[in-house]
Design an enzyme around this catalytic site. Structure first.
Site, PDB file in Angstrom:
ATOM      1  N   LYS A 180       7.936  -2.644   5.605  1.00  0.00           N
ATOM      2  CA  LYS A 180       6.982  -1.951   4.748  1.00  0.00           C
ATOM      3  C   LYS A 180       6.804  -2.765   3.474  1.00  0.00           C
ATOM      4  O   LYS A 180       7.759  -3.027   2.744  1.00  0.00           O
ATOM      5  CB  LYS A 180       7.488  -0.553   4.422  1.00  0.00           C
ATOM      6  CG  LYS A 180       6.574   0.194   3.475  1.00  0.00           C
ATOM      7  CD  LYS A 180       7.001   1.633   3.294  1.00  0.00           C
ATOM      8  CE  LYS A 180       6.099   2.329   2.301  1.00  0.00           C
ATOM      9  NZ  LYS A 180       6.511   3.716   2.078  1.00  0.00           N
ATOM     10  N   ARG A 190      -1.100   8.048  -2.257  1.00  0.00           N
ATOM     11  CA  ARG A 190      -0.348   8.582  -3.411  1.00  0.00           C
ATOM     12  C   ARG A 190      -1.151   9.680  -4.089  1.00  0.00           C
ATOM     13  O   ARG A 190      -0.599  10.662  -4.575  1.00  0.00           O
ATOM     14  CB  ARG A 190       0.002   7.443  -4.374  1.00  0.00           C
ATOM     15  CG  ARG A 190       1.022   6.489  -3.752  1.00  0.00           C
ATOM     16  CD  ARG A 190       1.357   5.293  -4.628  1.00  0.00           C
ATOM     17  NE  ARG A 190       2.201   4.346  -3.908  1.00  0.00           N
ATOM     18  CZ  ARG A 190       2.480   3.118  -4.318  1.00  0.00           C
ATOM     19  NH1 ARG A 190       1.996   2.686  -5.470  1.00  0.00           N
ATOM     20  NH2 ARG A 190       3.248   2.332  -3.600  1.00  0.00           N
ATOM     21  N   LYS A 203       6.976  -0.457  -6.583  1.00  0.00           N
ATOM     22  CA  LYS A 203       8.094  -0.225  -5.662  1.00  0.00           C
ATOM     23  C   LYS A 203       8.658  -1.548  -5.143  1.00  0.00           C
ATOM     24  O   LYS A 203       9.215  -1.622  -4.054  1.00  0.00           O
ATOM     25  CB  LYS A 203       7.623   0.677  -4.516  1.00  0.00           C
ATOM     26  CG  LYS A 203       7.094   2.040  -4.987  1.00  0.00           C
ATOM     27  CD  LYS A 203       6.869   3.016  -3.837  1.00  0.00           C
ATOM     28  CE  LYS A 203       6.390   4.363  -4.372  1.00  0.00           C
ATOM     29  NZ  LYS A 203       6.225   5.376  -3.289  1.00  0.00           N
ATOM     30  N   LYS A 234       3.857  -1.950   8.197  1.00  0.00           N
ATOM     31  CA  LYS A 234       2.957  -1.205   7.329  1.00  0.00           C
ATOM     32  C   LYS A 234       2.669  -1.985   6.063  1.00  0.00           C
ATOM     33  O   LYS A 234       3.620  -2.462   5.454  1.00  0.00           O
ATOM     34  CB  LYS A 234       3.618   0.131   7.001  1.00  0.00           C
ATOM     35  CG  LYS A 234       2.897   0.983   6.004  1.00  0.00           C
ATOM     36  CD  LYS A 234       3.745   2.166   5.637  1.00  0.00           C
ATOM     37  CE  LYS A 234       2.996   2.951   4.580  1.00  0.00           C
ATOM     38  NZ  LYS A 234       3.797   3.940   3.965  1.00  0.00           N
ATOM     39  N   SER A 260      -3.808   4.303   4.077  1.00  0.00           N
ATOM     40  CA  SER A 260      -4.931   4.981   3.424  1.00  0.00           C
ATOM     41  C   SER A 260      -5.987   4.022   2.888  1.00  0.00           C
ATOM     42  O   SER A 260      -7.183   4.250   3.058  1.00  0.00           O
ATOM     43  CB  SER A 260      -4.379   5.860   2.297  1.00  0.00           C
ATOM     44  OG  SER A 260      -3.603   5.089   1.393  1.00  0.00           O
TER      45      SER A 260
HETATM   46  C1  PBG Z   1       6.042   6.665   0.658  1.00  0.00           C
HETATM   47  C2  PBG Z   1       4.921   6.457   1.626  1.00  0.00           C
HETATM   48  C3  PBG Z   1       3.750   5.772   1.302  1.00  0.00           C
HETATM   49  C4  PBG Z   1       2.939   5.812   2.428  1.00  0.00           C
HETATM   50  C5  PBG Z   1       3.626   6.510   3.427  1.00  0.00           C
HETATM   51  N1  PBG Z   1       4.874   6.894   2.916  1.00  0.00           N
HETATM   52  C6  PBG Z   1       3.294   5.190   0.024  1.00  0.00           C
HETATM   53  C7  PBG Z   1       4.200   4.437  -0.826  1.00  0.00           C
HETATM   54  O1  PBG Z   1       5.112   3.757  -0.365  1.00  0.00           O
HETATM   55  O2  PBG Z   1       3.999   4.539  -2.035  1.00  0.00           O
HETATM   56  C8  PBG Z   1       1.568   5.199   2.470  1.00  0.00           C
HETATM   57  C9  PBG Z   1       0.666   5.618   3.547  1.00  0.00           C
HETATM   58  C10 PBG Z   1      -0.756   5.326   3.290  1.00  0.00           C
HETATM   59  O3  PBG Z   1      -1.143   4.622   2.324  1.00  0.00           O
HETATM   60  O4  PBG Z   1      -1.561   5.812   4.080  1.00  0.00           O
HETATM   61  N2  PBG Z   1       7.263   6.956   1.137  1.00  0.00           N
END
Ligand code: PBG
Length: 310
Positions: A180, A190, A203, A234, A260
């Site tokens: 990720k 978010r 992050k 991801k 997203s």
């Molecule tokens: C956080 C999480 C995120 C997504 C899924 N779980 C965002 C992040 O790491 O800030 C993102 C999914 C998306 O953008 O569709 N645990």
């Protein structure tokens, strides 16, 4: 006749956002066509998924601000939004649909980070693990079929596997968000879970550098060794090379999360006349199959499944 890959509704996992209330639907402004639903609406979406041949939904709660705290303790409440939605889907549909629950603290913390902070504001790995294992158990007790840790702490897959085994949840799967990236494509998500405005900084101390790929392979290898049943890359489209490497090197199912921002870009592109919406959507989805994915988490899941059903 010579087509090598195909997309089917069975390849899709549909992410859904949950809110409090009854009969409530709240469109997410930054994700055209995506809404947050109260638990009753989530059950309806799960039925829709089942009818479309989508095997699994992924749940994300939009926790009310007053239930968020520094330590994200609402994640451990057996009656939180995530657990209520999971139970409601399982009560209504049983094994007709899979429920994947996200493990990380960002929907529950007042600071929007996925873990617990030290005095200096650094996300602390080992303290966070203790909470994540309890969160996983809470979700498994509610009926989750697949636990999906998205927090990127080191050692969490092994810790969660141990916890589930000791609690007799032998058949609950773990889909690890293994590779990720600290991506700019998560903005609308978010917004959807309500953590965006709370997050200060980034992050990057636990999510990966977009410039790295060998590190992704090390992360995936660790998660498999710790007991992951499947792994995830991801975001999706900018990381097809990672999917291909993972699929070539390991013999577990590999999933992509078309996140997203990727979804929103297709919507914005189609609206701006860049190309036909459905054609853009389908070309991107089949690319994940070509790269080696067993399945794709996508906000397009229902739309694509409808198109595939004809
Ligand atoms: C956080 C999480 C995120 C997504 C899924 N779980 C965002 C992040 O790491 O800030 C993102 C999914 C998306 O953008 O569709 N645990």
């Amino acid at each position: 006749m010579v087509r090598e890959n195909s997309l089917s509704p069975a390849d899709l996992i549909w992410p859904l956002f949950i809110i409090e209330g009854e009969g409530a639907e709240q469109p997410v402004a930054s994700l055209p066509g995506v809404s947050r639903w109260s638990v009753d609406g989530i059950v309806e979406r799960a039925k829709e998924a089942r009818d479309l041949g989508i095997p699994c939904v992924a749940l994300f709660p939009n926790t009310q601000p007053e239930k968020r705290s520094d330590d994200g303790s609402e994640a451990l409440n057996p009656d939180n939004l995530m657990c209520r939605a999971t139970k409601a889907i399982k009560d209504a549909l049983g094994d007709e649909i899979g429920v994947l629950t996200d493990v990380a603290l960002d929907p529950y913390t007042s600071h929007g980070q996925d873990g617990l902070l030290s005095d200096k504001g650094y996300v602390e790995n080992d303290r966070t693990l203790e909470v994540l294992t309890k969160q996983s158990l809470n979700q498994a007790n509610a009926g989750a079929d697949i636990i999906a840790p998205s927090d990127m702490m080191d050692g969490r897959v092994g810790a969660i596997r141990d916890t589930l085994e000791h609690a007799d949840h032998h058949n609950v799967q773990i889909m690890a968000y293994s590779a990720k990236y600290a991506s700019a494509f998560y903005g609308p998500f978010r917004d959807a879970v309500g953590s965006g405005g709370l997050l200060k900084g980034d992050k990057k101390t636990y999510q990966m550098d977009p410039a790295n790929s060998d590190e992704a392979i090390r992360e995936i290898a660790m998660d498999i060794a710790e007991g992951a049943d499947s792994v995830m890359v991801k975001p999706g489209l900018a990381y097809l090379d990672i999917i291909y490497r993972a699929k070539s090197q390991f013999d577990v199912p590999v999933y992509a999360y078309q996140v997203s921002g990727e979804y929103a870009l297709v919507k914005a592109g189609a609206a701006a006349g860049v190309g036909d919406h459905d054609a853009l959507m389908m070309e991107k989805l089949v690319a994940f199959k070509r790269a080696g994915c067993s399945g794709i988490l996508s906000y397009f899941a229902a739309d694509a499944a409808k198109l595939l059903q004809g």
